[in-house]
Design a protein around this motif. Structure first.
Motif, PDB file in Angstrom:
ATOM      1  N   ILE A   1      19.914   5.133   1.106  1.00  0.00           N
ATOM      2  CA  ILE A   1      19.434   5.182   2.481  1.00  0.00           C
ATOM      3  C   ILE A   1      18.046   5.822   2.551  1.00  0.00           C
ATOM      4  N   ALA A   2      17.401   5.991   1.407  1.00  0.00           N
ATOM      5  CA  ALA A   2      16.003   6.448   1.380  1.00  0.00           C
ATOM      6  C   ALA A   2      15.119   5.216   1.534  1.00  0.00           C
ATOM      7  N   LEU A   3      14.856   4.820   2.780  1.00  0.00           N
ATOM      8  CA  LEU A   3      14.188   3.553   3.075  1.00  0.00           C
ATOM      9  C   LEU A   3      12.867   3.719   3.804  1.00  0.00           C
ATOM     10  N   TRP A   4      12.457   4.939   4.056  1.00  0.00           N
ATOM     11  CA  TRP A   4      11.253   5.166   4.853  1.00  0.00           C
ATOM     12  C   TRP A   4       9.971   4.735   4.143  1.00  0.00           C
ATOM     13  N   GLN A   5       9.975   4.749   2.818  1.00  0.00           N
ATOM     14  CA  GLN A   5       8.741   4.463   2.098  1.00  0.00           C
ATOM     15  C   GLN A   5       8.337   2.984   2.171  1.00  0.00           C
ATOM     16  N   TYR A   6       9.288   2.088   2.418  1.00  0.00           N
ATOM     17  CA  TYR A   6       8.972   0.662   2.362  1.00  0.00           C
ATOM     18  C   TYR A   6       8.129   0.180   3.552  1.00  0.00           C
ATOM     19  N   PRO A   7       8.418   0.577   4.794  1.00  0.00           N
ATOM     20  CA  PRO A   7       7.481   0.209   5.870  1.00  0.00           C
ATOM     21  C   PRO A   7       6.081   0.771   5.640  1.00  0.00           C
ATOM     22  N   LEU A   8       5.994   1.987   5.112  1.00  0.00           N
ATOM     23  CA  LEU A   8       4.682   2.576   4.853  1.00  0.00           C
ATOM     24  C   LEU A   8       3.986   1.859   3.689  1.00  0.00           C
ATOM     25  N   TYR A   9       4.752   1.415   2.719  1.00  0.00           N
ATOM     26  CA  TYR A   9       4.210   0.627   1.607  1.00  0.00           C
ATOM     27  C   TYR A   9       3.645  -0.695   2.119  1.00  0.00           C
ATOM     28  N   ILE A  10       4.382  -1.354   3.002  1.00  0.00           N
ATOM     29  CA  ILE A  10       3.914  -2.614   3.575  1.00  0.00           C
ATOM     30  C   ILE A  10       2.605  -2.409   4.327  1.00  0.00           C
ATOM     31  N   TYR A  11       2.567  -1.361   5.133  1.00  0.00           N
ATOM     32  CA  TYR A  11       1.349  -1.117   5.918  1.00  0.00           C
ATOM     33  C   TYR A  11       0.162  -0.813   5.001  1.00  0.00           C
ATOM     34  N   ALA A  12       0.404  -0.012   3.967  1.00  0.00           N
ATOM     35  CA  ALA A  12      -0.678   0.323   3.038  1.00  0.00           C
ATOM     36  C   ALA A  12      -1.215  -0.936   2.354  1.00  0.00           C
ATOM     37  N   LEU A  13      -0.326  -1.848   1.962  1.00  0.00           N
ATOM     38  CA  LEU A  13      -0.786  -3.083   1.319  1.00  0.00           C
ATOM     39  C   LEU A  13      -1.544  -3.977   2.301  1.00  0.00           C
TER      40      LEU A  13
ATOM     41  N   ARG B   1      -3.309  -2.993   4.862  1.00  0.00           N
ATOM     42  CA  ARG B   1      -4.632  -2.397   5.061  1.00  0.00           C
ATOM     43  C   ARG B   1      -5.499  -2.552   3.811  1.00  0.00           C
ATOM     44  N   LEU B   2      -4.854  -2.483   2.653  1.00  0.00           N
ATOM     45  CA  LEU B   2      -5.597  -2.624   1.406  1.00  0.00           C
ATOM     46  C   LEU B   2      -6.186  -4.022   1.269  1.00  0.00           C
ATOM     47  N   GLN B   3      -5.368  -5.045   1.505  1.00  0.00           N
ATOM     48  CA  GLN B   3      -5.870  -6.405   1.338  1.00  0.00           C
ATOM     49  C   GLN B   3      -6.948  -6.738   2.355  1.00  0.00           C
ATOM     50  N   ALA B   4      -6.952  -6.019   3.493  1.00  0.00           N
ATOM     51  CA  ALA B   4      -7.951  -6.287   4.520  1.00  0.00           C
ATOM     52  C   ALA B   4      -9.253  -5.516   4.296  1.00  0.00           C
ATOM     53  N   THR B   5      -9.151  -4.318   3.718  1.00  0.00           N
ATOM     54  CA  THR B   5     -10.333  -3.451   3.632  1.00  0.00           C
ATOM     55  C   THR B   5     -10.774  -3.140   2.216  1.00  0.00           C
ATOM     56  N   GLY B   6      -9.831  -3.035   1.289  1.00  0.00           N
ATOM     57  CA  GLY B   6     -10.177  -2.674  -0.081  1.00  0.00           C
ATOM     58  C   GLY B   6     -10.572  -1.223  -0.256  1.00  0.00           C
ATOM     59  N   GLU B   7     -10.293  -0.377   0.750  1.00  0.00           N
ATOM     60  CA  GLU B   7     -10.688   1.025   0.675  1.00  0.00           C
ATOM     61  C   GLU B   7      -9.835   1.782  -0.343  1.00  0.00           C
ATOM     62  N   ARG B   8     -10.467   2.769  -0.972  1.00  0.00           N
ATOM     63  CA  ARG B   8      -9.785   3.524  -2.023  1.00  0.00           C
ATOM     64  C   ARG B   8      -8.533   4.217  -1.497  1.00  0.00           C
ATOM     65  N   ARG B   9      -8.568   4.763  -0.285  1.00  0.00           N
ATOM     66  CA  ARG B   9      -7.407   5.504   0.227  1.00  0.00           C
ATOM     67  C   ARG B   9      -6.178   4.620   0.323  1.00  0.00           C
ATOM     68  N   TRP B  10      -6.380   3.307   0.604  1.00  0.00           N
ATOM     69  CA  TRP B  10      -5.226   2.424   0.692  1.00  0.00           C
ATOM     70  C   TRP B  10      -4.694   2.062  -0.690  1.00  0.00           C
ATOM     71  N   TYR B  11      -5.561   2.048  -1.703  1.00  0.00           N
ATOM     72  CA  TYR B  11      -5.063   1.920  -3.075  1.00  0.00           C
ATOM     73  C   TYR B  11      -4.154   3.094  -3.415  1.00  0.00           C
ATOM     74  N   ILE B  12      -4.624   4.300  -3.093  1.00  0.00           N
ATOM     75  CA  ILE B  12      -3.864   5.511  -3.416  1.00  0.00           C
ATOM     76  C   ILE B  12      -2.526   5.514  -2.692  1.00  0.00           C
ATOM     77  N   LEU B  13      -2.544   5.179  -1.403  1.00  0.00           N
ATOM     78  CA  LEU B  13      -1.305   5.199  -0.627  1.00  0.00           C
ATOM     79  C   LEU B  13      -0.353   4.086  -1.070  1.00  0.00           C
ATOM     80  N   ALA B  14      -0.880   2.918  -1.373  1.00  0.00           N
ATOM     81  CA  ALA B  14      -0.027   1.825  -1.835  1.00  0.00           C
ATOM     82  C   ALA B  14       0.665   2.189  -3.144  1.00  0.00           C
ATOM     83  N   VAL B  15      -0.083   2.786  -4.071  1.00  0.00           N
ATOM     84  CA  VAL B  15       0.501   3.217  -5.348  1.00  0.00           C
ATOM     85  C   VAL B  15       1.535   4.309  -5.113  1.00  0.00           C
ATOM     86  N   LEU B  16       1.217   5.266  -4.247  1.00  0.00           N
ATOM     87  CA  LEU B  16       2.153   6.356  -3.955  1.00  0.00           C
ATOM     88  C   LEU B  16       3.461   5.827  -3.405  1.00  0.00           C
TER      89      LEU B  16
END
Length: 256
Positions: A174-186, A188-203
Motif C-alpha cells: 500500500i506504499a503507492l504515493w511515489q507513483y503519481p509523483l513519478y508520473i508527474y516528474a516524467l 515535466r521532464l519530457q516537456a522541459t528537460g530540466e535537471r531537477r526533473w531528472y533528479i526527481l524522476a530517478v528518486l
C-alpha cells in the motif's frame, strides 16, 4: 511556494488522513494495542513488527542491521532483502523508538494512506492545469478543479485492492504515493528537460522499487511503458530520450 498553496496542501493532506481514519475504523480506538488488518489471524503485521523491532534493537545493542542472527537460529539469515523492501517497515522503525510497536505500525499505515491520496490529488490537479493550459496558481482554489482532484485521491486511497492489502497488513503493497509523483516528474521532464526533473524522476523510480517487488512489475513497469509508448506515438524523440535516460539512471541506482 506561496503561503496559500502550502496551507492548501496541508489541508488536503489532513482531509485524506481523516478518510484513512474512517476506512480503518475502529483502528484509531485500538491504536496502541492492535495492528492494522482484520483478516482471521494476524496477517503479515507480526512479521513486519518483528522487523521494525529489530531495527531499534540492533541499533541499541550493536547487532548487525544486514544480518538476522535470531531468525533461522542458530545459523541466522541475511537481512539485505528487507532493506530492498524498505517501505514495508519504514518509517515505523523510527516511530518505534518512542512508541509501542502497534502504534508505530499503525501510524505508518495511516500516514501512508493519506499520502497516497494526496499524491494522486496533486497529480490530478496538475494534469487539469496542463489540460486547460492555465497556470497552476489559477487552479489551486477553484472548486471546479479541486473537487474532481479530491475525488481522484479518495479513489486511489481507498479502492478495494488497497483495502484488501490493508486487511492483510501488507504495508509495502500500500506504499503507492511515489507513483503519481513519478508520473508527474516524467511528464515535466519530457516537456522541459530540466535537471531537477531528472533528479526527481530517478528518486521516485527508486522509491517505486522499495515498497514491494510486485509493485515493480504491476505498477512501475506498466506506467513507464505507457509513457514511453505515448512519446513514440507522438514521435517526440527528444521527450522519449529524456524519459529513457531517467529510467536507465533510476534502474542503475536501484541495482545498488
Amino acid at each position: 511556494m506561496t503561503k496559500r498553496p502550502l496551507l492548501l496542501y496541508i489541508a488536503v493532506y489532513i482531509f485524506y488522513l481523516a478518510v484513512a481514519v474512517v476506512i480503518t475504523y475502529p483502528l484509531v480506538t485500538q491504536f496502541s494495542t492492535h495492528f492494522a488488518g482484520d483478516l482471521p489471524g494476524p496477517g503479515d503485521a507480526y512479521e513486519y513488527a518483528r522487523h521494525i523491532w529489530w531495527f531499534k534493537h540492533a541499533l541499541q545493542t550493536g547487532q548487525p542491521l544486514f544480518f538476522h542472527p535470531l531468525l533461522a537460529y542458530p545459523d541466522g539469515i541475511p537481512g539485505a532483502h528487507l532493506w530492498a523492501n524498505l517501505l514495508q517497515s519504514f518509517p515505523a522503525s523510527l516511530f518505534a523508538f518512542f512508541m509501542p510497536l502497534p502504534a508505530a505500525f499503525n501510524l505508518m499505515i495511516l500516514l501512508r494512506l493519506a499520502f497516497n491520496g494526496w499524491a494522486m490529488w496533486f497529480l490530478s490537479r496538475q494534469l487539469l492545469a496542463i489540460s486547460y493550459q492555465q497556470e497552476d496558481s489559477s487552479l489551486i482554489t477553484h472548486h471546479s478543479f479541486l473537487i474532481p482532484s479530491l475525488l481522484a485521491g479518495v479513489i486511489y486511497l481507498a479502492f478495494p485492492t488497497v483495502q484488501s492489502h490493508l486487511a492483510a497488513s501488507h504495508s509495502g503493497l500500500i506504499a503507492l504515493w511515489q507513483y503519481p509523483l513519478y508520473i508527474y516528474a516524467l511528464l515535466r521532464l519530457q516537456a522541459t528537460g530540466e535537471r531537477r526533473w531528472y533528479i526527481l524522476a530517478v528518486l521516485f523510480f527508486v522509491l517505486g522499487c522499495i515498497g514491494n517487488y510486485a509493485l515493480v512489475l504491476y505498477v512501475l513497469a506498466p506506467v513507464t511503458a505507457f509513457l514511453v509508448l505515448a512519446r513514440i506515438i507522438q514521435q517526440d524523440w527528444v521527450g522519449l530520450r529524456r524519459i529513457i535516460t531517467a529510467v536507465f539512471l533510476g534502474g542503475a541506482a536501484s541495482l545498488v
